[in-house]
Scaffold this active site. Structure first.
Site, short mmCIF file in Angstrom:
data_model
loop_
_atom_site.label_atom_id
_atom_site.label_comp_id
_atom_site.label_asym_id
_atom_site.label_seq_id
_atom_site.Cartn_x
_atom_site.Cartn_y
_atom_site.Cartn_z
N HIS A 23 -4.80 4.36 -5.07
CA HIS A 23 -3.71 4.19 -5.73
C HIS A 23 -4.02 3.41 -6.87
CE1 HIS A 23 -0.43 5.98 -3.00
NE2 HIS A 23 -1.77 6.33 -2.23
N ASP A 121 4.95 2.69 -7.72
CA ASP A 121 4.26 3.81 -6.72
C ASP A 121 5.30 4.20 -6.14
OD1 ASP A 121 2.81 5.06 -4.99
OD2 ASP A 121 1.11 3.71 -5.19
#
Length: 478
Positions: A23, A121
């Site tokens: 990520h 995110d």
């Protein structure tokens, strides 16, 4: 750096990724792309990740190349010696959800110049939306998974309503899922995200939590996905029925390469939280064209010693050259059978971590045995490298089916015994018997991937649209 038509000295974006390698690396590439256009970027991550970036990457090189980029950090609430991987990853997610909000709010409220928007995110969908709403800043969600997996997560409630879930034991695993719009009859029960099984010990989020977090993106202004239209167009058309503003800007690593000049100080390894061993590139330089299968199971998944040895035996028995990433936290012991040591000396090379984008793009690499994380999948597709997929958890089961059944660029090894004979057979199929078949399909997809990030390509255009959209959000800030 290439001269860009669009420059901006006022737009300020805060970016917050889930604090794990895949990520962070992906969203840091977006940060670099926006910084190329002179957006001010505040990149928020945990003290632990920041420390690892300093140790194994090169933040100073990034900051020198991208002067409008800055890093802000906060404690993740876990002990220093916590592994933050494998089954213990669940602790990290829980701790972020419990402790991160006041830290992120403080960073956001003290940001100068005033923030234009928050790119969060989407795996922390509720947290990021709540922070943005509480400080009155527009929120955009970034999902680092595939469009197909995002859509599958979103459709989980529909699967229950239509009695396609729950899965009723092992005898149910090959039942075909028929009611995911745009992907009817593609997936079997065994191809759904691992949390749908409800029995695995390595589930990071329970099913209801993941479905909830995904649907929280309905509260965001827009959705960013690391994919491209030619790859997942049918699914994207379904997603846009619920999320009208979707920006597909992938493959992000190729997008970044297309928009900046090659700079040895800002290689992909500068984004890494593991120590890269570049000796493997020198080894690859001495290998024949398309002769090496690259093996890596990512930055999080753990492999038992028993399974590791079976894979090792299978690679050696295949008689194919192999480059294998065996992280120092996953090998489970030092004693290695003599035949494996000898076979590795003859045809193999093992490192603790490799510069993966560079490895996959190397002319000697002809196949990839992968855990099927989305970053690895996209990097392999963009490089034209066929795959053997051995998924472990999360989105990886969806990705492995997508690679084998939709893209036709590899073999799916999910839910089979981790057996040396199976590994040997799969490697020989990919690198031998069916080599031309898979290479032709992979090279065709690679062409589409790289066209998408070229000027006038879909992903190139979507990134331009995203930047214009972010600038327009500045008008919403009072």
């Amino acid at each position: 750096m290439k001269a860009e038509e669009t420059t901006d000295t006022h737009t300020h974006v805060v970016i917050f990724p889930c604090p794990v390698q895949g990520h962070v690396s992906t969203m840091l590439k977006l940060a670099q792309l926006l910084s190329l256009h002179r957006f001010h970027i505040t990149f928020i991550t945990t003290d632990c990740i920041h420390h690892r970036l300093h140790r194994f990457g090169d933040i100073q090189a990034l900051l020198q190349t991208h002067p409008t980029l800055q890093f802000k950090t906060f404690p993740d609430g876990l002990p220093h010696n916590h592994p933050r991987s494998g089954e213990s990853l669940v602790d990290l997610f829980h701790s972020i959800n419990l402790h991160a909000k006041p830290h992120i709010k403080h960073i956001v409220l003290s940001a100068k110049p005033t923030l234009t928007c928050f790119i969060g995110d989407g795996v922390f969908g509720a947290l990021t939306v709540d922070v943005a709403n509480e400080v009155s800043i527009p929120i955009i969600h970034f999902r680092t998974i595939s469009a197909s997996c995002f859509w599958t997560y979103f459709c989980v409630p529909k699967l229950f309503q239509s009695n396609q879930l729950p899965i009723r034991g092992d005898e149910d695993m090959d039942r075909v899922i028929t009611c995911i719009p745009g992907m009817e009859n593609v997936f079997r029960c065994r191809d759904l995200p691992s949390f749908c099984r409800g029995t695995e010990s390595d589930i990071v989020f329970p099913m209801n939590s993941m479905a909830f977090e995904t649907r929280e993106t309905l509260r965001a202004r827009a959705l960013i996905l690391n994919t491209f239209e030619d790859l997942e167009g049918s699914v994207l058309s379904q997603i846009r029925l619920h999320f009208p503003r979707v920006f597909t800007i992938g493959p992000l690593h190729a997008q970044l390469n297309s928009r900046q000049d090659s700079n040895p100080e800002t290689t992909p390894s500068t984004n890494c939280v593991w120590e890269v061993d570049r000796s493997c590139v020198t080894w690859l330089d001495s290998q024949p064209l398309k002769s090496v299968i690259y093996v890596s199971f990512g930055s999080i998944a753990t492999v038992t010693r028993e399974k590791l040895l079976e894979i090792w035996y299978g690679l050696v028995k295949s008689k194919k050259r192999f480059l294998w990433v065996v992280r120092h936290d996953m090998d489970g012991g030092d004693r290695v059978p003599a035949e494996l040591e000898e076979g590795t000396k003859e045809r193999g090379f093992i490192v603790g971590w490799a510069p993966q984008e560079e490895v996959l793009a190397h002319k000697a690499v002809g196949g990839f045995l992968t855990h099927s994380g989305w970053n690895s999948t996209l990097e392999s597709l963009a490089a034209g490298v066929p795959m053997i997929c051995w998924p472990a958890f999360g989105d990886q089961h969806v990705n492995s089916r997508f690679v084998s059944e939709v893209c036709k660029v590899g073999l799916d090894m999910k839910d089979v015994a981790c057996d040396r004979d199976i590994v040997e057979r799969m490697v020989n199929d990919l690198m031998g018997h069916r080599r031309e078949e898979f290479l032709n399909s992979a090279e065709a997809l690679a062409l589409l991937a790289n066209q998408s990030v070229s000027p006038a390509g879909s992903s190139y255009s979507h990134l331009d649209h995203l930047m214009h959209y972010i600038k327009s959000l500045g008008q919403d800030i009072i």
